[in-house]
Design an enzyme around this catalytic site. Structure first.
Site, short mmCIF file in Angstrom:
data_model
loop_
_atom_site.label_atom_id
_atom_site.label_comp_id
_atom_site.label_asym_id
_atom_site.label_seq_id
_atom_site.Cartn_x
_atom_site.Cartn_y
_atom_site.Cartn_z
N SER A 117 0.83 -1.20 0.00
CA SER A 117 0.00 0.00 0.00
C SER A 117 0.88 1.26 0.00
O SER A 117 1.75 1.40 -0.85
CB SER A 117 -0.96 -0.06 1.19
OG SER A 117 -2.03 0.84 1.03
N ASP A 146 -5.51 -3.42 -2.79
CA ASP A 146 -4.59 -3.13 -1.68
C ASP A 146 -4.02 -4.39 -1.03
O ASP A 146 -4.76 -5.24 -0.52
CB ASP A 146 -5.33 -2.30 -0.64
CG ASP A 146 -4.41 -1.63 0.35
OD1 ASP A 146 -3.58 -2.33 0.96
OD2 ASP A 146 -4.50 -0.41 0.51
#
Length: 276
Positions: free
Chosen positions: A39, A153
């Site tokens: 991320s 993510d």
């Protein structure tokens, strides 16, 4: 010679703390050989691997709420509330069409395949596509689609990618966990026995539950893939959605790294040389 890996965890706006950690390592002459990130950790990690951390720090310290909103665009039809066009353009301005294989340091970004739930390691190909996939928060940023994968993510499957750093060739891994300060986050949301609250709003309870789940996942992954050093900045009092507090976050990342420095120096053998 011991090869040092850096595993940078996810945490949205809290990721600016990674910059402070890296600066301490640089100042101590501790050379990082491999970098992995999830991320926001993938964005910072890519900048470390490409030698672009100065540019990222400048952006982080200067960004305002207005600039944050300007990067957004409606993208409901694309699988997220925010489109990726402006964000990709900003990344392209710095990385261009750079491939991961062309970076000065080995690098990997972690993403999750929405089709299968698999952990996907992106260690080759276009840098911008890799970090976009790794940081595509479900429902907020659109996923990255390939022929067989729908990538989002990586924090959902591997919030602190220690094993990825090892797979790139690291013998010793320094991990930075942005989810460890749950108690600070809970207090920020009003969960404190001293407050004696009789009523707790459902949305606040849901946010606390999500935060606790993130911490538990990070802790579980770090138990499975144990790094030699774990750095956990005390940043729970800052909202993950706030990208405008870079100065404070970088300072807190520095503080956490400096506190861990004796362990880092000992693990790398530098402490013994300094004593001698």
């Amino acid at each position: 010679m011991t090869r040092i890996g850096l595993a940078l965890g996810g945490g949205a706006g809290l990721g600016w703390a990674h910059i402070g950690v890296v600066r301490v390592l640089e100042e101590e002459g501790i050379e990082v050989d491999t970098v992995s990130g999830t991320s926001i950790g993938s964005i910072v990690g890519a900048c470390v691997a490409a030698g672009l951390l100065d540019e990222l720090e400048s952006i982080a310290r200067d960004i305002t709420l207005r600039e944050m909103l300007a990067l957004g665009e409606f993208g409901i039809g694309s699988g997220g509330l925010i489109g990726a066009g402006k964000i990709e353009k900003r990344l392209r301005d710095h990385f261009g069409l750079l491939l991961i294989e062309q970076m000065p340091k080995p690098f990997a970004a972690i993403a999750a395949d929405i089709y299968t739930g698999a952990r996907i390691v992106l260690d080759e190909g276009d840098v911008v596509t890799a970090v976009r996939a790794s940081s595509a928060v479900p429902g907020v940023l659109p996923p990255v689609k390939t022929d067989r994968l729908l990538l989002a993510d990586g924090g959902m499957v591997d919030p602190v990618p220690v094993q990825a750093a090892r797979d790139l060739g690291a013998d010793l891994v320094i991990a930075v966990d942005l989810q460890g300060d749950y108690q600070g986050r809970a207090r920020r949301m009003g969960f404190d026995p001293a407050l004696q609250r009789n009523h707790i709003a459902a949305i606040r309870m849901a946010r606390a539950g999500w935060s606790l789940a993130l911490q538990a996942l990070s802790r579980a992954r770090l138990e499975i893939d144990r790094p030699e050093i774990t750095i956990t900045p005390r940043i729970g009092h800052i909202d993950m959605a706030d990208f405008t507090r870079a100065d404070e976050l970088i300072a807190l990342g520095r503080q956490a790294a400096e506190e861990a420095l004796p362990l880092i120096l000992a693990a790398t053998g530098r402490g013994e040389r300094m004593e001698a």
